[in-house]
Design a protein around this motif. Structure first.
Motif, PDB file in Angstrom:
ATOM      1  N   UNK A  26     -18.118  -3.641  -5.713  1.00  0.00           N
ATOM      2  CA  UNK A  26     -17.270  -3.706  -4.163  1.00  0.00           C
ATOM      3  C   UNK A  26     -16.554  -4.885  -3.975  1.00  0.00           C
ATOM      4  N   UNK A  27     -17.076  -6.043  -4.497  1.00  0.00           N
ATOM      5  CA  UNK A  27     -16.497  -7.368  -4.286  1.00  0.00           C
ATOM      6  C   UNK A  27     -15.127  -7.434  -4.974  1.00  0.00           C
ATOM      7  N   UNK A  28     -15.243  -6.855  -6.237  1.00  0.00           N
ATOM      8  CA  UNK A  28     -13.990  -6.921  -7.029  1.00  0.00           C
ATOM      9  C   UNK A  28     -12.842  -6.157  -6.531  1.00  0.00           C
ATOM     10  N   UNK A  64      -7.932  -5.244  -3.634  1.00  0.00           N
ATOM     11  CA  UNK A  64      -7.171  -5.046  -2.489  1.00  0.00           C
ATOM     12  C   UNK A  64      -6.383  -6.011  -1.698  1.00  0.00           C
ATOM     13  N   UNK A  65      -6.877  -7.200  -1.436  1.00  0.00           N
ATOM     14  CA  UNK A  65      -6.588  -8.426  -1.012  1.00  0.00           C
ATOM     15  C   UNK A  65      -5.189  -8.704  -1.834  1.00  0.00           C
ATOM     16  N   UNK A  78      -3.816  -1.636   2.485  1.00  0.00           N
ATOM     17  CA  UNK A  78      -4.276  -1.821   3.805  1.00  0.00           C
ATOM     18  C   UNK A  78      -5.365  -0.807   3.779  1.00  0.00           C
ATOM     19  N   UNK A  79      -6.623  -1.319   4.212  1.00  0.00           N
ATOM     20  CA  UNK A  79      -7.701  -0.541   4.504  1.00  0.00           C
ATOM     21  C   UNK A  79      -8.218  -0.135   5.763  1.00  0.00           C
ATOM     22  N   UNK A 128      -8.358   4.577  -1.413  1.00  0.00           N
ATOM     23  CA  UNK A 128      -7.421   3.732  -2.028  1.00  0.00           C
ATOM     24  C   UNK A 128      -7.894   2.948  -3.293  1.00  0.00           C
ATOM     25  N   UNK A 129      -9.569   2.884  -3.242  1.00  0.00           N
ATOM     26  CA  UNK A 129     -10.022   2.095  -4.267  1.00  0.00           C
ATOM     27  C   UNK A 129     -10.620   2.706  -5.190  1.00  0.00           C
ATOM     28  N   UNK A 130     -10.868   4.263  -5.105  1.00  0.00           N
ATOM     29  CA  UNK A 130     -11.653   4.948  -5.969  1.00  0.00           C
ATOM     30  C   UNK A 130     -11.153   4.912  -7.631  1.00  0.00           C
ATOM     31  N   UNK A 131      -9.833   5.078  -7.630  1.00  0.00           N
ATOM     32  CA  UNK A 131      -9.236   4.739  -8.909  1.00  0.00           C
ATOM     33  C   UNK A 131      -9.701   3.399  -9.600  1.00  0.00           C
TER      34      UNK A 131
END
Lengths: 326, 248
Positions: A24-26, A31-32, A37-38, A188-191
């Motif tokens: 999750x951190x990675x 994302x940043x 945009x989350x 957005x982050x699933x992939x």
């Protein structure tokens, strides 16, 4: 030796927990960096970290069953200078506390509050510290086994690398599952999480394969000759000195046939690595979410078998003294 | 080089005279199950599948192939290693090595029963007690050897007291004048599994072959020195010799 179920569950469960938090951190770093945009980032990271924490807690719970006097476990930090077990005992609650704080800082949006008054984003600081501690905990857990030089199967840096990679693989898989539970951040982050799950599963597979082939070539350091100090080519134990059972016989012999060990090895290689890779790939290509879910379940089963095998394959030099009843 | 050597108590076990009678095993069990530290628990002693805690075991090995074999009775207990690998791994400091005499002990009140120390002992010297649920091992009878209520010659480990062939000797291996040091020095004392670098304090003395060599001329009377000078002929086998005339 005989695998202890408490330790099998402890090591696999905390591995998932640490791996998921790191995942999750990675994802947050990703994302940043990419400027994603989350919308529900705090929810996503908060609930996700809480989920990782649950696995850590379950692992801690399992560890108590390994101790016959768990109440005295509170003193188990004392030998931190030399014992990796002591270091794990210190690190595990530390990780859990900081992870809980990190989860809460997301969940209750503490970051806004602190950011306003101190200019420091608390969630980054807390989760950064948690990741660091998680990596230290992986090292401590691996070193508990790698530092016992008498188990030659374990006494290799590969043990630590395997613990780290298998924790990351299962953690990323769980994070990928979590990303597919309806959070908008998950879309957005699933992939990102899924491909990392694939990457670490393949890496863990490779390093496990390396460790297995190393162990196949292993020559025992001790022999009958050095065990009793009689230097003759033919030494046979007539009796170990007792006909009843004893701790040495129960703890250090798993009592299974080589065929069982062989099949467990094949099973865990399939369940931990091959099937999850197929399930994750098919799941992402065809967008079949149940495949991604089942990848985690299958991988966990595989890792439990892997841990069983890890203990069972280890041969202790004391076994030289316990070869024949009478 | 005037550094004072640390005391290291240990046993020296002579494999040449051990007859495998298990007297040390029973004597150890009797003493150590009766002390203030609690019993060495036997689980199901008279039922099916009994199991018990012992500090000392006597094992038997056959060396060679029949009929050219040798039987080795091999007593095994904690070796009180100088570099004991079981001590630094104990998370609670329950396992420790005494500064004053080098005995490795377990503080039963601190042991959490994680069994990590037993993994770190290549000799299998530690046994987990199913009654008290703590790890146990040979204490070198620390509750005997300093007990001033016992007479001087009784301040020995129970196994040493019991051995009928004196195969077990107890003392300070770092004192070069002690009986144990002399035995190690003079009879080829060796350590078990030296490859692990644990520096076991207990030493074993190897089997020694007792060989009597008799030459053929010793079977006939060859004690007449005059025959060497050629003054007299070699006496016949049944002739009277010097021994028959003189009482030395």
């Amino acid at each position: 030796m005989r695998p202890a179920f408490s330790v099998i569950f402890l090591t696999t469960l905390i591995g998932v927990g640490q791996g998921m938090f790191i995942a999750l951190f990675s994802a947050r770093v990703f994302a940043s960096l990419t400027g994603l945009e989350l919308l529900d980032a705090n929810w996503f990271y908060g609930v996700g970290s809480g989920c990782a924490l649950l696995f850590m807690g379950a692992g801690l719970f399992a560890s108590f069953f390994h101790l016959t006097h768990p109440g005295r476990g509170i003193y188990a930090w004392r030998r931190w200078r030399s014992s990796w077990l002591s270091r794990e005992v210190i690190l595990l609650p530390m990780v859990m506390v900081v992870m809980a704080l990190s989860a809460m800082s997301h969940f209750f949006a503490w970051d806004q509050f602190f950011l306003k008054y101190s200019g420091v984003d608390l969630t980054w600081v807390l989760s950064g510290i948690t990741v660091l501690l998680c990596i230290l905990l992986f090292i401590a857990t691996g070193m508990i086994y790698a530092s016992v030089r008498f188990f030659q199967e374990w006494a290799t840096p590969l043990t630590v690398i395997n613990y780290l990679l298998m924790g990351l693989a299962s953690g990323y898989t769980l994070a990928a599952v979590f990303a597919h539970t309806g959070f908008s951040s998950g879309y957005s982050l699933g992939e990102f999480l899924l491909y990392n799950a694939l990457l670490f599963t393949v890496l863990a597979w490779a390093s496990k394969f390396w460790a297995l082939s190393r162990n196949r070539r292993l020559q025992p350091n001790s022999s009958m000759q050095s065990a009793i100090g009689v230097h003759h080519g033919t030494i046979r134990q007539l009796t170990r000195g007792f006909t009843a059972s004893s701790f040495n016989v129960r703890e250090f012999f798993h009592g299974r046939t080589p065929a069982t060990l062989f099949w467990i090895q094949r099973l865990f290689l399939t369940f931990s690595f091959i099937l999850p890779v197929i399930l994750l790939l098919v799941g992402s290509w065809l967008n079949l979410i149940p495949f991604i879910y089942s990848a985690f379940v299958v991988q966990m089963l595989g890792l439990l078998l892997e841990r069983w095998y890890f203990f069972a394959q280890a041969r202790h030099p004391q076994n030289l003294y316990y070869q024949n009843v009478a | 080089m005037d550094k004072k050597r640390k005391k290291q108590l240990a046993l020296v076990i002579d494999l040449n005279v051990c007859v495998g009678c298990h007297a040390c095993v029973t004597s150890c069990k009797q003493w150590n199950t009766s002390g203030w530290a609690g019993p060495l628990t036997d689980v199901n002693p008279y039922g099916e599948n009994p199991s018990g805690t012992f500090f000392n075991r006597v094992q038997t090995f056959e060396v060679g192939t029949y009929p050219k074999t040798d039987l080795i009775h091999f007593p095994k207990s904690c070796l009180h290693c100088e570099d004991a690998p079981c001590v630094p791994v104990c998370p609670t400091e329950a396992s420790y090595k005494r500064e004053e005499d080098g005995i490795v002990l377990v503080d039963y009140d601190k042991c959490i029963g994680c069994k990590y120390c037993s993994w770190s002992c290549p000799y299998g010297a530690r046994e987990f007690d199913e009654g008290q649920k703590v790890m146990k091992k040979c204490t070198l009878c620390v509750d005997r050897i300093y007990d001033s209520n016992l007479s001087e010659q009784e301040r020995l480990p129970a196994c040493v007291m019991a051995c009928p062939t004196s195969a077990r000797v107890f003392g300070d291996i770092n004192d070069s004048d002690s009986q144990v040091s002399q035995r190690i020095r003079e009879h080829g004392g060796f350590q078990l599994m030296p490859e692990w670098g644990t520096k076991p304090s207990n030493h074993y003395l190897p089997r020694r072959k007792t060989v009597v060599s008799i030459q053929p001329d010793q079977l006939v009377r060859a004690d007449n020195p005059l025959k060497i000078e050629g003054e007299l002929s070699v006496p016949g086998k049944d002739d009277r010799s010097l021994d028959d005339y003189t009482s030395w």
